[in-house]
Design a protein around this motif. Structure first.
Motif, mmCIF file in Angstrom:
data_model
loop_
_atom_site.group_PDB
_atom_site.id
_atom_site.type_symbol
_atom_site.label_atom_id
_atom_site.label_comp_id
_atom_site.label_asym_id
_atom_site.label_seq_id
_atom_site.Cartn_x
_atom_site.Cartn_y
_atom_site.Cartn_z
ATOM 1 N N GLY A 69 0.010 67.298 82.198
ATOM 2 C CA GLY A 69 -0.106 67.946 83.589
ATOM 3 C C GLY A 69 -0.448 69.564 83.182
ATOM 4 N N PRO A 70 -0.332 70.447 84.096
ATOM 5 C CA PRO A 70 -0.614 71.924 83.789
ATOM 6 C C PRO A 70 0.036 72.388 82.790
ATOM 7 N N ALA A 71 -0.715 73.136 81.748
ATOM 8 C CA ALA A 71 -0.071 73.476 80.516
ATOM 9 C C ALA A 71 -0.526 75.010 80.168
ATOM 10 N N VAL A 72 0.290 75.765 79.454
ATOM 11 C CA VAL A 72 -0.268 76.995 78.951
ATOM 12 C C VAL A 72 0.080 76.827 77.492
ATOM 13 N N SER A 73 -0.923 77.451 76.711
ATOM 14 C CA SER A 73 -0.884 77.499 75.197
ATOM 15 C C SER A 73 -0.051 78.884 74.833
ATOM 16 N N VAL A 74 0.990 78.930 74.050
ATOM 17 C CA VAL A 74 1.484 80.180 73.461
ATOM 18 C C VAL A 74 1.213 80.390 71.906
ATOM 19 N N PHE A 75 0.357 81.538 71.672
ATOM 20 C CA PHE A 75 0.159 81.752 70.312
ATOM 21 C C PHE A 75 0.889 82.878 69.581
ATOM 22 N N GLY A 76 1.169 83.081 68.576
ATOM 23 C CA GLY A 76 1.494 83.914 67.723
ATOM 24 C C GLY A 76 2.101 83.509 66.264
ATOM 25 N N SER A 77 2.466 84.482 65.624
ATOM 26 C CA SER A 77 2.753 84.331 64.169
ATOM 27 C C SER A 77 3.832 83.432 63.558
ATOM 28 N N ALA A 78 3.668 82.587 62.692
ATOM 29 C CA ALA A 78 4.456 81.551 62.032
ATOM 30 C C ALA A 78 5.428 82.482 61.316
ATOM 31 N N ARG A 79 5.515 83.769 61.027
ATOM 32 C CA ARG A 79 6.276 84.243 60.109
ATOM 33 C C ARG A 79 7.103 85.105 60.946
ATOM 34 N N THR A 80 7.149 85.088 62.019
ATOM 35 C CA THR A 80 8.143 85.698 62.779
ATOM 36 C C THR A 80 9.637 85.499 62.668
ATOM 37 N N PRO A 81 10.552 86.162 62.234
ATOM 38 C CA PRO A 81 11.985 85.320 62.095
ATOM 39 C C PRO A 81 12.446 85.460 63.497
ATOM 40 N N ALA A 82 13.527 84.547 63.656
ATOM 41 C CA ALA A 82 14.507 84.314 64.897
ATOM 42 C C ALA A 82 15.241 85.739 65.103
ATOM 43 N N THR A 83 15.404 86.576 64.416
ATOM 44 C CA THR A 83 15.954 87.850 64.304
ATOM 45 C C THR A 83 15.105 88.951 65.066
ATOM 46 N N GLU A 84 13.954 88.827 65.202
ATOM 47 C CA GLU A 84 12.919 89.605 65.840
ATOM 48 C C GLU A 84 12.992 89.719 67.241
ATOM 49 N N PRO A 85 12.961 90.903 68.037
ATOM 50 C CA PRO A 85 12.598 90.761 69.355
ATOM 51 C C PRO A 85 11.753 89.756 69.952
ATOM 52 N N GLU A 86 10.256 89.799 69.177
ATOM 53 C CA GLU A 86 9.477 89.018 69.653
ATOM 54 C C GLU A 86 9.563 87.519 69.455
ATOM 55 N N PHE A 87 10.873 87.294 68.991
ATOM 56 C CA PHE A 87 11.015 85.544 68.861
ATOM 57 C C PHE A 87 11.747 85.191 70.393
ATOM 58 N N ALA A 88 12.767 86.415 70.354
ATOM 59 C CA ALA A 88 13.227 86.093 71.813
ATOM 60 C C ALA A 88 12.361 86.350 72.980
ATOM 61 N N LEU A 89 11.625 87.235 72.748
ATOM 62 C CA LEU A 89 10.345 87.480 74.086
ATOM 63 C C LEU A 89 9.487 86.049 73.971
ATOM 64 N N ALA A 90 9.316 85.232 73.019
ATOM 65 C CA ALA A 90 8.546 84.183 73.165
ATOM 66 C C ALA A 90 9.210 82.903 73.790
ATOM 67 N N VAL A 91 10.508 83.237 73.336
ATOM 68 C CA VAL A 91 11.528 82.060 74.050
ATOM 69 C C VAL A 91 11.345 82.302 75.937
ATOM 70 N N ASP A 92 11.587 83.600 75.983
ATOM 71 C CA ASP A 92 11.997 83.918 77.558
ATOM 72 C C ASP A 92 10.325 83.624 78.279
ATOM 73 N N VAL A 93 9.113 84.051 77.514
ATOM 74 C CA VAL A 93 7.740 83.520 78.025
ATOM 75 C C VAL A 93 7.687 82.062 78.581
ATOM 76 N N ALA A 94 8.354 81.434 77.498
ATOM 77 C CA ALA A 94 8.004 79.862 77.619
ATOM 78 C C ALA A 94 8.686 79.342 78.926
ATOM 79 N N ALA A 95 10.084 79.673 78.747
ATOM 80 C CA ALA A 95 11.081 79.474 79.641
ATOM 81 C C ALA A 95 10.507 79.634 81.149
ATOM 82 N N ARG A 96 9.944 80.881 81.327
ATOM 83 C CA ARG A 96 9.436 81.109 82.624
ATOM 84 C C ARG A 96 8.104 80.454 83.057
ATOM 85 N N LEU A 97 7.294 79.984 81.775
ATOM 86 C CA LEU A 97 6.306 79.309 82.109
ATOM 87 C C LEU A 97 6.743 78.041 82.596
ATOM 88 N N VAL A 98 7.753 77.342 82.207
ATOM 89 C CA VAL A 98 8.392 75.833 82.710
ATOM 90 C C VAL A 98 8.719 76.224 84.083
#
Length: 277
Positions: A69-98
């Motif tokens: 069905g309708p989908a969006v690709s999310v790209f970004g570094s494989a090196r970003t640790p879970a402690t970085e703000p960008e990790f949390a940001l990606a979680v939020d982006v994906a949840a909002r896309l859903v």
């Protein structure tokens, strides 16, 4: 999603559908062997089999993703640790896309990929990972519900483009930049519909944008309209809003084009009827 992956010992090396570990891990990848010029005449015997293998990757990918069905690709570094703000940001982006009605597609690995798959899964959406054979162990992250592993980058890239209605790009390295410019080139040359390409993190992307809008534009190597193909935001809310907004515009354009084609066909049919004996 990025392909500048990090070692993940014990998770295994994926070679298409085959899982290898320890001494079974090969020294070269399928892409390296395909593109090598040092095989002499051996390619006469080996390449026909490679063609069959490539064909099977497309068949398997199309079959696995056809009903996502309708989908969006999310790209970004494989090196970003879970402690970085960008990790949390990606979680939020994906949840909002859903929440907006989209499945989320990533490269299936660690870092930003894992964060996006995590956000999609926790939000109750479809979490897709498209893995790739690499010369180091990486493996599919634990938040992927639908995963497909590829030997060849070009087959995998086709799946990202074919089954995505937009790209959301968080900070990343060479792999992320490769995927970003692949999408940008396809949109610029009208090889695909002008789906949204959203860069998240103005501070990270501004240097690149300054170079594109400066040196590249000033030398006439792109047009001013090409700058509008990229949308830059700072928050997950803005990123998803940009995707949704562009999706609405594209659907309206599609409906208008369909209606215009129907009117033209009706007019042509009427003209034919007028001159018929």
């Amino acid at each position: 999603m990025s392909d500048d992956g990090v070692s993940a010992p014990g998770r295994g090396y994926r070679k298409g559908p085959v899982l290898l570990r320890g001494g079974q891990i090969p020294a070269t990848t399928s892409d390296q062997r395909l593109l090598s010029s040092n095989e002499g005449a051996d390619w006469l015997h080996g390449d026909p089999w490679r063609v069959m293998r490539i064909q099977s990757e497309f068949v398997e990918g199309f079959g696995a993703l056809a009903e996502v069905g309708p989908a969006v690709s999310v790209f970004g570094s494989a090196r970003t640790p879970a402690t970085e703000p960008e990790f949390a940001l990606a979680v939020d982006v994906a949840a909002r896309l859903v929440e907006a009605g989209y499945a989320v597609i990533t490269g299936g690995g660690p870092g930003i990929m894992e964060a996006a798959n995590k956000g999609a899964k926790q939000a109750g959406g479809v979490s897709v990972g498209l893995g790739i054979e690499l010369p180091f162990e990486q493996g599919m992250n634990d938040f992927v519900d639908l995963g497909v592993n590829f030997r060849y980058f070009f087959a995998r890239k086709t799946m990202f483009v074919k089954y995505s209605e937009g790209f959301v790009v968080l900070p990343g390295g060479f792999g992320t930049l490769d995927e970003l410019f692949e999408a940008l080139t396809l949109v610029q040359t009208h090889k695909v519909i002008q789906f949204p390409i959203v860069l998240v993190g103005r501070a990270y992307w501004q240097g690149l944008l300054d170079w594109i809008g400066g040196s590249v534009l000033e030398r006439g190597l792109i047009g001013r309209a090409d700058l509008e193909l990229l949308r830059v935001v700072d928050t997950a809310e803005e990123a998803v809003a940009a995707v949704v907004e562009r999706g609405v515009q594209l659907r309206e354009q599609e409906r208008a084009a369909t209606a215009a084609a129907a009117r033209d066909q009706a007019a042509a049919d009427g003209s034919t009827a007028d001159v018929a004996p």
